[in-house]
Design a protein around this motif. Structure first.
Motif, mmCIF file in Angstrom:
data_model
loop_
_atom_site.group_PDB
_atom_site.id
_atom_site.type_symbol
_atom_site.label_atom_id
_atom_site.label_comp_id
_atom_site.label_asym_id
_atom_site.label_seq_id
_atom_site.Cartn_x
_atom_site.Cartn_y
_atom_site.Cartn_z
ATOM 1 N N ILE A 200 0.846 -1.198 0.000
ATOM 2 C CA ILE A 200 0.000 0.000 0.000
ATOM 3 C C ILE A 200 0.880 1.246 0.000
ATOM 4 O O ILE A 200 1.815 1.352 0.807
ATOM 5 N N PHE A 201 0.570 2.169 -0.885
ATOM 6 C CA PHE A 201 1.395 3.376 -1.014
ATOM 7 C C PHE A 201 1.156 4.333 0.159
ATOM 8 O O PHE A 201 0.025 4.762 0.415
ATOM 9 N N CYS A 202 2.229 4.637 0.875
ATOM 10 C CA CYS A 202 2.229 5.657 1.931
ATOM 11 C C CYS A 202 3.579 6.372 1.859
ATOM 12 O O CYS A 202 4.611 5.726 1.683
ATOM 13 N N LYS A 203 3.558 7.682 2.016
ATOM 14 C CA LYS A 203 4.797 8.438 1.905
ATOM 15 C C LYS A 203 4.865 9.518 2.975
ATOM 16 O O LYS A 203 3.873 10.178 3.268
ATOM 17 N N LYS A 204 6.052 9.675 3.548
ATOM 18 C CA LYS A 204 6.271 10.747 4.519
ATOM 19 C C LYS A 204 6.239 12.101 3.815
ATOM 20 O O LYS A 204 6.695 12.231 2.681
ATOM 21 N N LYS A 205 5.729 13.090 4.545
ATOM 22 C CA LYS A 205 5.757 14.467 4.048
ATOM 23 C C LYS A 205 6.779 15.259 4.855
ATOM 24 O O LYS A 205 7.059 14.938 6.014
#
Length: 354
Positions: free
Chosen positions: A44-49
Motif C-alpha cells: 500500500i502506497f504511503c509516503k512521509k511528508k
C-alpha cells in the motif's frame, strides 16, 4: 511492515536486499506500508511528508496529521477489522514515534516492533513504554543502549543482517588471478578494496590520505574504491568503480585480498564487513559501534582502535604484510552462520511468530 523506502526496493541498498528476499519468500507480512511503485492489496502506497517550519508549535499533531499522516490513516483503516495488529517499523524513528502516538487507537493486543539499523538508542520513557520489542543488529548495540540510558523497557532481540551465500562466497586462487588479469593487473598483485559512500563518517577522506602511503609499501598493490562517485585519486594503480550492483560488488570482493573499513562513527553493523568476510578478504577495520561484534568470529581481521590516526592504519597494514601470515589454506569464513541470509530469515520468522 512500515518503511520509508519503497518496497519491494528497486535500487541499490544494504538491508533492502534482505527485506526484498523475506517479502518474496514469506507470507508472514500481510501488508507493507511504503512509498512503493508497485501498489496492490499487499503493498500500500504511503509516503512521509516534509516537516513545516511551524511544526514545533504542536509537533505531535503535525507528526500524526501531516508528516506520517498517510501511514497513520492506513493503520487506522487496517484496525477497523478489530484484529490486533503486529506492526514492524523498519529503522525510521519518526515513523515509529507517529505509530506509538496512536497505539491507543489500535485494536487491543496490537504490538509495535522496531528493527533498528543504527547502533544504540536514546529514547524517552514514554516512547519506550509504547514500543513492545526492539530488534538490534548486534548485542553490543543493545548493551550500549542500556549503558547510556537509566531505563530501557522494551523486549529485545538481536537479529543481525543476512548475507546471500549465492552472491558472496570465496573463489579459488586461480580464478582470483584470472580476474586480476582481466582488470589489467598482474595475477599476483595485492588488491585493496574500500567501499562505502563519501559521507565524512565513512572515512573516505581519511582513506584518501592513506593511498600514497599504502602504494609506497609495495609496487604490487592495487586499490579499488567502490561506491563513491567523485574522483579520489588519479594514480594509475587506483581504480574507482562507482555505484554498482550487488552482483558486481561480490565479483570485486571475491577478487580482492584486503578490505579497509574506515568508519568513523558508531556503526550499527557494517554489512559490507560480513560480505567481505564471506568472500575471504583480510579485513582491516575501525573498532566503532557494533563492528567488533560483526567480526568477532572471523580470524582474518585487525581492529583499529584509534581510527582517526592515519599512522595506525598504515603501520598495521605494513606489519600484516611483513608477517606474511594473512593468507590461510581456507578462504571460507570460519565463523558461525549467524550472518547468513537463511539464518537471518529464520530468526525474523521466529520473532514475528512469538
Amino acid at each position: 511492515m512500515i518503511s520509508n523506502l519503497g518496497l519491494p526496493y528497486q535500487g541499490i541498498g544494504s538491508w533492502t536486499y534482505e527485506i526484498n528476499h523475506f517479502l518474496a519468500n514469506n507470507a508472514s507480512i500481510d501488508v507493507v506500508l511504503s512509498p512503493t511503485d508497485q501498489p496492490n492489496s499487499r503493498f500500500i502506497f504511503c509516503k512521509k511528508k516534509p516537516w513545516h517550519k511551524w511544526h514545533k508549535i504542536n509537533r505531535n499533531y503535525f507528526l500524526k496529521k501531516w508528516v506520517a499522516g498517510e501511514y497513520i490513516q492506513a493503520l487506522l483503516k487496517l484496525g477497523e477489522a478489530k484484529h490486533p495488529l503486529q506492526i514492524l517499523v523498519i529503522d525510521d524513528q519518526v515513523l515509529l514515534e507517529a505509530v506509538a502516538l496512536i497505539k491507543h487507537r489500535l485494536p487491543p493486543g496490537s504490538s509495535i516492533l522496531f528493527y533498528y539499523h543504527g547502533h544504540s538508542l536514546s529514547w524517552s520513557s514514554s516512547l519506550q513504554e509504547k514500543v513492545d520489542r526492539v530488534l538490534f543488529l548486534t548485542e553490543q548495540g543493545y548493551l550500549d543502549t542500556i549503558k547510556n540510558l537509566e531505563r530501557f523497557t522494551p523486549r529485545v532481540h538481536v537479529l543481525g543482517n543476512g548475507i546471500d551465500p549465492s552472491l558472496f562466497f570465496p573463489i579459488s586462487e586461480s580464478v582470483k588471478r584470472e580476474r586480476k588479469v582481466e582488470m589489467g593487473w598482474g595475477s599476483e598483485d595485492l588488491v585493496l578494496v574500500w567501499m562505502s559512500n563519501s559521507r565524512p563518517v565513512k572515512g573516505l577522506h581519511l582513506f584518501q590520505q592513506m593511498i600514497p602511503y599504502l602504494l609506497e609499501i609495495n609496487d604490487s598493490i592495487r586499490i579499488l574504491i567502490i561506491g563513491n562517485k567523485e574522483s579520489v585519486s588519479d594514480h594509475p594503480r587506483v581504480v574507482q568503480a562507482g555505484l554498482i550492483s550487488g552482483e558486481k560488488v561480490a565479483y570485486y570482493l571475491q577478487m580482492s585480498d584486503f578490505y579497509f573499513f574506515t568508519s568513523l562513527w558508531k556503526e550499527g553493523f557494517g554489512l559490507s564487513l560480513a560480505e567481505a568476510a564471506q568472500c575471504g578478504n583480510y579485513i582491516i577495520t575501525s573498532a566503532n559501534g557494533g563492528i567488533p561484534s560483526v567480526v568477532s568470529e572471523y580470524p582474518r581481521c585487525t581492529l583499529i582502535h584509534k581510527p582517526n590516526v592515519l599512522e595506525e592504519w598504515i603501520e598495521e597494514f605494513r606489519s600484516i604484510l611483513e608477517a606474511n601470515n594473512w593468507k590461510t589454506a581456507s578462504l571460507a569464513n570460519e565463523g558461525s552462520d549467524f550472518y547468513s541470509l537463511e539464518a537471518w530469515e529464520k530468526r525474523l520468522l521466529e520473532i514475528l511468530n512469538n
